[in-house]
Design a protein around this motif. Structure first.
Motif, PDB file in Angstrom:
ATOM      1  N   LEU A  60     -31.561  18.204  42.213  1.00 21.92           N
ATOM      2  CA  LEU A  60     -31.248  19.785  42.542  1.00 21.92           C
ATOM      3  C   LEU A  60     -31.996  19.863  44.079  1.00 21.92           C
ATOM      4  CD1 LEU A  60     -32.132  21.439  39.314  1.00 21.92           C
ATOM      5  CD2 LEU A  60     -29.915  20.667  39.909  1.00 21.92           C
ATOM      6  N   LYS A  82     -27.984  27.488  44.951  1.00 19.91           N
ATOM      7  CA  LYS A  82     -27.420  26.052  44.910  1.00 19.91           C
ATOM      8  C   LYS A  82     -27.687  25.308  43.585  1.00 19.91           C
ATOM      9  CE  LYS A  82     -25.731  22.611  48.016  1.00 19.91           C
ATOM     10  NZ  LYS A  82     -25.790  21.824  49.205  1.00 19.91           N
ATOM     11  N   ARG A  86     -25.811  24.614  40.401  1.00 20.58           N
ATOM     12  CA  ARG A  86     -25.748  22.808  40.109  1.00 20.58           C
ATOM     13  C   ARG A  86     -26.230  22.666  38.712  1.00 20.58           C
ATOM     14  NH1 ARG A  86     -23.840  18.418  39.202  1.00 20.58           N
ATOM     15  NH2 ARG A  86     -24.890  16.595  39.983  1.00 20.58           N
TER      16      ARG A  86
END
Length: 108
Positions: A60, A82, A86
């Motif tokens: 990540l 983000k 993810r």
């Protein structure tokens, strides 16, 4: 015993990574058919140590908040969003029975 799909998330330091690896080894010893997936922070120690131990890992883009005023902190909201997206995709695709957090940014 039926095989389990297990996510082990966390890392950043050896204090998080090595217990996570011990958990993974114990789970595989208990049932070789258990499927494990580690989730860690990109560009951290876990991205090297976990594959070296024979386990699969997904990274990540998460990062921590800098304690001093810096431009890197401007990226934090973007990287957090983000990383959350993810992580959601990883869980949806892997469909684990259990998730274990061992500490560090990625376990959040």
């Amino acid at each position: 015993m039926a095989a389990l799909k297990i996510i082990i998330a966390g890392g950043g330091t050896g204090g998080h990574i090595f217990p996570a690896l011990a958990i993974g080894h114990a789970l595989k010893k208990n049932n070789q058919a258990n499927e494990l997936l580690y989730v860690g922070a990109k560009h951290k120690m876990e991205m090297e140590k976990v594959p070296a131990a024979g386990f699969r890992i997904e990274g990540l883009p998460i990062m921590g908040l800098q304690r001093r005023l810096t431009l890197a902190n401007l990226w934090l909201p973007w990287k957090l969003l983000k990383s959350m997206l993810r992580a959601r995709r990883i869980v949806k695709e892997f469909q684990p029975h259990v998730a274990v957090g061992v500490g560090g940014y990625a376990s959040g």
